[in-house]
Design a protein around this motif. Sequence first.
Motif, PDB file in Angstrom:
ATOM      1  N   ARG A  88      42.712  46.959  47.908  1.00 62.75           N
ATOM      2  CA  ARG A  88      42.651  45.881  48.893  1.00 62.75           C
ATOM      3  C   ARG A  88      43.562  44.760  48.420  1.00 62.75           C
ATOM      4  N   PRO A  89      44.129  44.027  49.357  1.00 60.76           N
ATOM      5  CA  PRO A  89      45.032  42.939  48.960  1.00 60.76           C
ATOM      6  C   PRO A  89      44.255  41.786  48.332  1.00 60.76           C
ATOM      7  N   LEU A  90      44.927  41.062  47.468  1.00 62.06           N
ATOM      8  CA  LEU A  90      44.334  39.887  46.843  1.00 62.06           C
ATOM      9  C   LEU A  90      44.782  38.668  47.636  1.00 62.06           C
ATOM     10  N   ASN A  91      43.841  38.045  48.321  1.00 55.24           N
ATOM     11  CA  ASN A  91      44.143  36.856  49.119  1.00 55.24           C
ATOM     12  C   ASN A  91      43.460  35.656  48.496  1.00 55.24           C
ATOM     13  N   VAL A  92      44.258  34.697  48.079  1.00 59.08           N
ATOM     14  CA  VAL A  92      43.725  33.496  47.460  1.00 59.08           C
ATOM     15  C   VAL A  92      44.163  32.298  48.293  1.00 59.08           C
ATOM     16  N   GLU A  93      43.171  31.604  48.862  1.00 61.95           N
ATOM     17  CA  GLU A  93      43.491  30.435  49.682  1.00 61.95           C
ATOM     18  C   GLU A  93      43.916  29.254  48.811  1.00 61.95           C
ATOM     19  N   GLU A  94      43.284  29.120  47.665  1.00 62.72           N
ATOM     20  CA  GLU A  94      43.561  27.993  46.776  1.00 62.72           C
ATOM     21  C   GLU A  94      43.982  28.531  45.416  1.00 62.72           C
ATOM     22  N   PRO A  95      45.282  28.457  45.069  1.00 60.85           N
ATOM     23  CA  PRO A  95      45.749  28.995  43.782  1.00 60.85           C
ATOM     24  C   PRO A  95      45.003  28.429  42.574  1.00 60.85           C
ATOM     25  N   ALA A  96      44.459  27.227  42.684  1.00 59.37           N
ATOM     26  CA  ALA A  96      43.706  26.642  41.565  1.00 59.37           C
ATOM     27  C   ALA A  96      42.412  27.404  41.297  1.00 59.37           C
ATOM     28  N   ASP A  97      41.970  28.243  42.247  1.00 60.27           N
ATOM     29  CA  ASP A  97      40.746  29.021  42.075  1.00 60.27           C
ATOM     30  C   ASP A  97      40.956  30.289  41.252  1.00 60.27           C
ATOM     31  N   VAL A  98      42.194  30.615  40.930  1.00 59.24           N
ATOM     32  CA  VAL A  98      42.484  31.814  40.142  1.00 59.24           C
ATOM     33  C   VAL A  98      42.111  31.556  38.680  1.00 59.24           C
ATOM     34  N   VAL A  99      41.381  32.487  38.089  1.00 57.24           N
ATOM     35  CA  VAL A  99      40.957  32.354  36.699  1.00 57.24           C
ATOM     36  C   VAL A  99      42.176  32.503  35.791  1.00 57.24           C
ATOM     37  N   GLN A 100      42.292  31.607  34.835  1.00 53.87           N
ATOM     38  CA  GLN A 100      43.430  31.593  33.920  1.00 53.87           C
ATOM     39  C   GLN A 100      43.215  32.559  32.757  1.00 53.87           C
ATOM     40  N   LYS A 101      44.290  32.872  32.060  1.00 56.66           N
ATOM     41  CA  LYS A 101      44.275  33.849  30.963  1.00 56.66           C
ATOM     42  C   LYS A 101      43.232  33.500  29.895  1.00 56.66           C
ATOM     43  N   LEU A 102      43.194  32.249  29.455  1.00 50.60           N
ATOM     44  CA  LEU A 102      42.233  31.875  28.400  1.00 50.60           C
ATOM     45  C   LEU A 102      40.792  31.998  28.894  1.00 50.60           C
ATOM     46  N   GLN A 103      40.577  31.721  30.177  1.00 48.11           N
ATOM     47  CA  GLN A 103      39.242  31.875  30.733  1.00 48.11           C
ATOM     48  C   GLN A 103      38.841  33.352  30.743  1.00 48.11           C
ATOM     49  N   LEU A 104      39.769  34.231  31.118  1.00 49.97           N
ATOM     50  CA  LEU A 104      39.496  35.665  31.099  1.00 49.97           C
ATOM     51  C   LEU A 104      39.200  36.150  29.684  1.00 49.97           C
ATOM     52  N   GLU A 105      39.941  35.629  28.724  1.00 50.27           N
ATOM     53  CA  GLU A 105      39.708  36.016  27.336  1.00 50.27           C
ATOM     54  C   GLU A 105      38.346  35.546  26.857  1.00 50.27           C
ATOM     55  N   ALA A 106      37.929  34.353  27.294  1.00 49.11           N
ATOM     56  CA  ALA A 106      36.608  33.847  26.921  1.00 49.11           C
ATOM     57  C   ALA A 106      35.513  34.746  27.492  1.00 49.11           C
ATOM     58  N   ILE A 107      35.695  35.190  28.731  1.00 46.63           N
ATOM     59  CA  ILE A 107      34.727  36.090  29.356  1.00 46.63           C
ATOM     60  C   ILE A 107      34.672  37.404  28.587  1.00 46.63           C
ATOM     61  N   ALA A 108      35.840  37.960  28.302  1.00 44.70           N
ATOM     62  CA  ALA A 108      35.916  39.267  27.634  1.00 44.70           C
ATOM     63  C   ALA A 108      35.341  39.234  26.225  1.00 44.70           C
ATOM     64  N   SER A 109      35.425  38.102  25.563  1.00 43.18           N
ATOM     65  CA  SER A 109      34.952  38.035  24.182  1.00 43.18           C
ATOM     66  C   SER A 109      33.513  37.533  24.057  1.00 43.18           C
ATOM     67  N   SER A 110      32.867  37.239  25.166  1.00 45.36           N
ATOM     68  CA  SER A 110      31.503  36.721  25.131  1.00 45.36           C
ATOM     69  C   SER A 110      30.480  37.833  24.900  1.00 45.36           C
ATOM     70  N   SER A 111      29.757  37.748  23.812  1.00 45.69           N
ATOM     71  CA  SER A 111      28.714  38.748  23.536  1.00 45.69           C
ATOM     72  C   SER A 111      27.573  38.615  24.539  1.00 45.69           C
ATOM     73  N   GLU A 112      27.334  37.411  25.033  1.00 45.79           N
ATOM     74  CA  GLU A 112      26.281  37.192  26.031  1.00 45.79           C
ATOM     75  C   GLU A 112      26.598  37.952  27.323  1.00 45.79           C
ATOM     76  N   ILE A 113      27.853  37.912  27.749  1.00 47.84           N
ATOM     77  CA  ILE A 113      28.259  38.622  28.962  1.00 47.84           C
ATOM     78  C   ILE A 113      28.260  40.128  28.718  1.00 47.84           C
ATOM     79  N   ARG A 114      28.737  40.551  27.562  1.00 49.83           N
ATOM     80  CA  ARG A 114      28.725  41.977  27.227  1.00 49.83           C
ATOM     81  C   ARG A 114      27.289  42.514  27.220  1.00 49.83           C
ATOM     82  N   ASP A 115      26.364  41.739  26.660  1.00 47.25           N
ATOM     83  CA  ASP A 115      24.965  42.163  26.641  1.00 47.25           C
ATOM     84  C   ASP A 115      24.406  42.262  28.055  1.00 47.25           C
TER      85      ASP A 115
END
Length: 161
Positions: A88-115
Amino acid sequence: MGPRLCEICNETQSKYKCPACLVPYCSVICFKKHKEIPCAKPVPSEEKSTADPESHLERPLNVEEPGNVLQKLQLEAIAPDPESPVERPLNVEEPADVVQKLQLEAIASSSEIRDALKDENLQKIICNIDGSPDAENELDKAMGVEVFRIFTDKILSNINL
């Protein structure tokens, strides 16, 4: 093993780990400072892999493309043989709503989220959203389920929103 001190500033308790080398850090500033010098994924020791058969569960994600962090995290935590996702296409109305690289890395490295991703009900909800041709509608339905709301709150608090 208790809370660790940030190995970059040596002043604050670390909340995160570098996804590549697992060095604990406390903030975006420390992460950027750490990334000024290239780091490498640690080589797992034979002792750890034979002593702890579940040691693979906490392995770091080595992600080359930041847009793939959540997808790889989901695939590792949810399904060993994932079905192909719905295109499906990625449609973003507000570019500021796109998660940034460091935010994605924080999510990926969170043991709380992994659990949290170990919960089978949450896994099914995420798969339903990801595999649906009407993902937005599935997401709206999922927000009515407590386990999914708690999960999204953890993600948002992890990326400081």
